[in-house]
Design an enzyme around this catalytic site. Structure first.
Site, mmCIF file in Angstrom:
data_model
loop_
_atom_site.group_PDB
_atom_site.id
_atom_site.type_symbol
_atom_site.label_atom_id
_atom_site.label_comp_id
_atom_site.label_asym_id
_atom_site.label_seq_id
_atom_site.Cartn_x
_atom_site.Cartn_y
_atom_site.Cartn_z
ATOM 1 N NE ARG A 1 -4.039 -1.868 0.241
ATOM 2 C CZ ARG A 1 -3.963 -3.153 -0.092
ATOM 3 N NH1 ARG A 1 -2.851 -3.627 -0.631
ATOM 4 N NH2 ARG A 1 -4.988 -3.945 0.077
ATOM 5 C CB SER B 1 -8.517 -1.905 4.247
ATOM 6 O OG SER B 1 -8.873 -3.167 3.736
ATOM 7 C CD GLU C 1 -5.460 0.455 2.458
ATOM 8 O OE1 GLU C 1 -5.366 -0.643 3.036
ATOM 9 O OE2 GLU C 1 -6.161 0.633 1.449
HETATM 10 N N1 EPU Z 1 -11.093 -10.948 10.036
HETATM 11 C C1 EPU Z 1 -11.829 -11.058 11.187
HETATM 12 N N2 EPU Z 1 -12.756 -10.110 11.451
HETATM 13 C C2 EPU Z 1 -12.984 -9.073 10.631
HETATM 14 C C3 EPU Z 1 -12.231 -8.946 9.433
HETATM 15 C C4 EPU Z 1 -11.292 -9.916 9.164
HETATM 16 O O1 EPU Z 1 -11.650 -11.974 11.977
HETATM 17 O O2 EPU Z 1 -13.841 -8.271 10.950
HETATM 18 C C5 EPU Z 1 -10.091 -11.982 9.705
HETATM 19 C C6 EPU Z 1 -10.568 -12.853 8.561
HETATM 20 O O3 EPU Z 1 -11.390 -13.894 8.978
HETATM 21 C C7 EPU Z 1 -9.268 -13.362 7.997
HETATM 22 C C8 EPU Z 1 -8.301 -12.203 8.241
HETATM 23 O O4 EPU Z 1 -8.905 -11.374 9.231
HETATM 24 O O5 EPU Z 1 -8.799 -14.474 8.705
HETATM 25 C C9 EPU Z 1 -7.970 -11.421 6.978
HETATM 26 O O6 EPU Z 1 -9.169 -10.923 6.363
HETATM 27 P P1 EPU Z 1 -9.318 -10.772 4.770
HETATM 28 O O7 EPU Z 1 -8.798 -11.972 4.090
HETATM 29 O O8 EPU Z 1 -10.699 -10.307 4.512
HETATM 30 O O9 EPU Z 1 -8.307 -9.676 4.314
HETATM 31 P P2 EPU Z 1 -7.770 -8.357 5.022
HETATM 32 O O10 EPU Z 1 -6.369 -8.622 5.436
HETATM 33 O O11 EPU Z 1 -8.727 -7.903 6.031
HETATM 34 C C10 EPU Z 1 -6.772 -7.352 2.800
HETATM 35 C C11 EPU Z 1 -6.745 -5.992 2.140
HETATM 36 C C12 EPU Z 1 -8.035 -5.737 1.366
HETATM 37 C C13 EPU Z 1 -8.202 -6.842 0.338
HETATM 38 C C14 EPU Z 1 -8.229 -8.188 1.058
HETATM 39 C C15 EPU Z 1 -8.304 -9.351 0.098
HETATM 40 C C16 EPU Z 1 -5.364 -4.560 3.529
HETATM 41 C C17 EPU Z 1 -5.324 -3.460 4.520
HETATM 42 N N3 EPU Z 1 -6.572 -4.968 3.144
HETATM 43 O O12 EPU Z 1 -7.790 -7.326 3.797
HETATM 44 O O13 EPU Z 1 -7.881 -4.510 0.672
HETATM 45 O O14 EPU Z 1 -9.397 -6.668 -0.404
HETATM 46 O O15 EPU Z 1 -7.014 -8.353 1.832
HETATM 47 O O16 EPU Z 1 -7.114 -9.472 -0.605
HETATM 48 O O17 EPU Z 1 -4.305 -5.037 3.106
HETATM 49 C C18 EPU Z 1 -8.276 -2.162 0.817
HETATM 50 O O18 EPU Z 1 -7.049 -2.036 0.894
HETATM 51 O O19 EPU Z 1 -9.064 -1.180 0.817
HETATM 52 C C19 EPU Z 1 -8.828 -3.515 0.782
HETATM 53 C C20 EPU Z 1 -10.141 -3.737 0.836
#
Ligand code: EPU
Length: 326
Positions: free
Chosen positions: A159, A226, A322
């Site tokens: 990012r 995010s 972010e």
């Molecule tokens: N989780 C929870 N509770 C929540 C949210 C997430 O327990 O409320 C857990 C999920 O179950 C999972 C882990 O956290 O085990 C990771 O969640 P997820 O795979 O949804 O991905 P993320 O790390 O939360 C990142 C990016 C997103 C992108 C997704 C998919 C960042 C800051 N965010 O989210 O990007 O869409 O991976 O690749 O890196 C953005 O940057 O605006 C964005 C949406």
């Protein structure tokens, strides 16, 4: 070039925050940025999908018109695609699939423009902008000259890019991508594992469904996707958290350390679905702060601070936004 005075930015930031700019200048393809009327403060605004305005902006906001302008040059198994910085990123993804060009499909439904996507090095579902960008054409508003940045010059990181560090100085006019003519699905993201026989269109649909299951629909609730980055910690911190919280998702190992899930930390701290004033934590994804109805940027920032303090206290981990706060 279009010029507007004293204009609301509500339609130009995805949080839907009603801040005003003293002036807005909108460039169309073919306009010469050298003749931009810049006096006093100025800033570049992309799709506004990663910005939180906490006050009116007493200066000039520079935007590119969101028209579709894209060209393609075949190059063996690949093709070089050049897109106007103001084009909506998801329109470029759709267009590329219609042309039979692959590499962008995992970035389906990411809000914002082509130009903003390189500033932020957007990423989702196993792909980041840096994986497909060949070079970036910018107009340097600070120095008043045009420059080309190769992929390496952009210093892409999680990012992050060189452009993010000189906030608002570079107007991204065009992005050049290298796309493939043959489709091979990138299924490195866990929830996509079962899609090995999917076509590119099916993969795009599956990603859109996944995304809209976790994020608010922009036409219903404003947000910046995010809000925080996933924090990277050292081995010792990670191991001690693992001992204390058996339900913590496994961290991704990166060159910098262990990348934790900010969404999980915020969720586990009890913030999912809570609101403070008119800003809230999205009920289906704790990483997303949203506009629960006419919120101000100050309310968003106040909620973010509370969350940061609470996560720091409960887990000893610092969260970095972010989103860019103005
Ligand atoms: N989780 C929870 N509770 C929540 C949210 C997430 O327990 O409320 C857990 C999920 O179950 C999972 C882990 O956290 O085990 C990771 O969640 P997820 O795979 O949804 O991905 P993320 O790390 O939360 C990142 C990016 C997103 C992108 C997704 C998919 C960042 C800051 N965010 O989210 O990007 O869409 O991976 O690749 O890196 C953005 O940057 O605006 C964005 C949406």
């Amino acid at each position: 070039m279009k010029v507007f005075e004293n204009i609301s930015l509500k339609a130009y930031n995805t949080f839907g925050i009603d801040a005003k700019a003293r002036r807005m200048v909108v460039l169309e393809p073919g306009d010469d940025p050298v003749s931009l009327p810049l006096e006093g403060a100025w800033m570049v605004l992309g799709g506004g999908s990663n910005m939180v305005f906490t006050h009116d902006y007493d200066g000039t906001v520079v935007r590119l018109d969101t028209v579709q302008e894209v060209s393609v040059r075949p190059d063996g198994d690949c093709a070089t695609v050049t897109a106007w910085g103001g084009m909506v990123m998801d329109d470029l993804v759709a267009w590329s699939l219609e042309q039979g060009l692959y590499g962008l499909e995992n970035l389906t439904a990411i809000p914002g423009t082509v130009g903003a996507s390189v500033v932020q090095n957007v990423g989702a579902y196993g792909v980041e902008a840096k994986d497909v960008v060949e070079s970036v054409e910018v107009y340097d508003l600070g120095e008043g000259r045009f420059c080309t940045f190769s992929n390496a010059d952009c210093r892409f990181a999680y990012r992050d890019s060189i452009f993010k560090h000189s906030a608002g100085r570079f107007l991204v006019l065009q992005v050049r991508y290298r796309l493939r003519r043959e489709f091979t699905a990138n299924l490195s993201y866990k929830a996509l594992e079962g899609l090995s026989h999917a076509s590119a269109a099916e993969l795009r649909q599956a990603i859109a469904d996944l995304r809209w299951g976790k994020l608010p629909r922009p036409e219903e609730h404003g947000s910046a996707g995010s809000f925080f980055k996933n924090p990277v910690v050292g081995e010792e911190v990670y191991e001690s958290l693992r001992q204390r919280f058996a339900d913590m998702p496994e961290a991704h190992r990166t060159a910098e350390g262990y990348k934790l899930s900010a969404g999980w930390l915020i969720d586990r701290a009890g913030w999912k679905g809570r609101t403070m004033g008119k800003a809230g934590v999205w009920p289906r994804n704790a990483l997303v702060l949203y506009n629960a109805g006419g919120c101000t940027g100050t309310e968003v920032v106040a909620l973010a601070r509370e969350i940061q303090q609470d996560v720091k206290q409960k887990f000893g981990v610092a969260l970095d936004p972010e989103a860019i706060i103005i």
